[in-house]
Write an enzyme that holds these catalytic residues in place. Sequence first.
Site, PDB file in Angstrom:
ATOM      1  N   THR A 118       0.829  -1.208   0.000  1.00 35.80           N
ATOM      2  CA  THR A 118       0.000   0.000   0.000  1.00 35.80           C
ATOM      3  C   THR A 118       0.864   1.259   0.000  1.00 35.80           C
ATOM      4  OG1 THR A 118      -1.441   1.318   1.449  1.00 35.80           O
ATOM      5  CG2 THR A 118      -0.061  -0.288   2.532  1.00 35.80           C
ATOM      6  N   TYR A 142      -1.871   0.075  10.176  1.00 35.00           N
ATOM      7  CA  TYR A 142      -2.051  -0.625   8.904  1.00 35.00           C
ATOM      8  C   TYR A 142      -0.776  -0.540   8.060  1.00 35.00           C
ATOM      9  CZ  TYR A 142      -3.623  -1.423   4.128  1.00 35.00           C
ATOM     10  OH  TYR A 142      -3.726  -1.875   2.845  1.00 35.00           O
TER      11      TYR A 142
END
Length: 330
Positions: A118, A142
Amino acid sequence: MAKTVLVLGGAGYIGAHAAKALAGRGDLPVVLDNLSSGRRDFVRWGPLVEADIRDGAAFDAVFKTYRPDAVMHFAASIEVGIGERKPIEFWNNNVAGSLSVLSAMQRNRCRSIVFSSTCAVYGTPSLLPLRENHPRRPINTYGQTKLAVECALEDAARGGIIDFAALRYFNASGASPDGDIGEEHEPETHLIPNALKAAAGIGGPMQVFGTDYATRDGSCVRDFIHVDDLAAGHLLALDRLSETGESFACNLGTGRGVTVLEVLDAVEAVVGRPVPRKLSGRRPGDAPELYADVGFARDHLGFRPRSSAIGQVVQDAWRYHAPRFTPVAA
Ligand code: UDP
């Protein structure tokens, strides 16, 4: 040569689109998913093995039965806000889970893995557009867990155990134009589904998080990449990995930034109704601007987004959501 690909998390939004793309070119996607957030009816292009990625015995059975040539690893906890409240759960699922995947690959002598990373690994950009060599300084759990897995992949590759592609997604969005699979999270936190809901008159006005950023209209800038383009990027990454055996990290975005308010304009144009909105304060953890440098993807993978104009992204998302927004939506 057709490949068998073990698709971890293939019942989820992006994994299902990748499974469909694999099948579309004659490969066999074998989905392994614990269905904690994935949907059984999104697994249509190959077998489903219902198991958790931390279950080593289940992996060994799958490797024995299907002898996959490669792994695509989408299985993860992804909602940034939940990660802040439940960090141990995120580390367990994302990091311990990925270590279990790598151990299973080592035991079963499978070398190639395409990993869902990501742009959150970069944290707040010090330079835009974001290049792959930008320092990785995540600002949330995350992003931290995805960076930890990237580091494990790098070590495993240096140790000669695996070859990997770490694909750093920007904002995955849109849906398959057939309307069969699309984005659904519970709770939904993402911009485009929330804007479509608001335009359809469901759940009241949506919140716009921050209109005082130093951007062209004061709202945040993001790089929206159509999920079908993302899926295509996975196939290209897999092919490069099998051809060269060289590990790499690569951005998958369009290189263009679109503001939150421009997205709402696109939603109004597609739906033909206003998006009721409340202008709220900034959401903690949001970087003002994120968009990719796509030079590596273009030059090394031949990656060219085809469906990622914001109008098309929203149109395809609407085609998926509209019939599910009954009875308010047309
Ligand atoms: N956003 C918003 N309202 C919403 C959801 C998101 O204003 O209901 C904004 C959010 O603050 C961010 C952008 O839209 O600037 C994209 O957010 P999203 O959660 O879709 O993706 P992220 O960029 O966080 O991965």
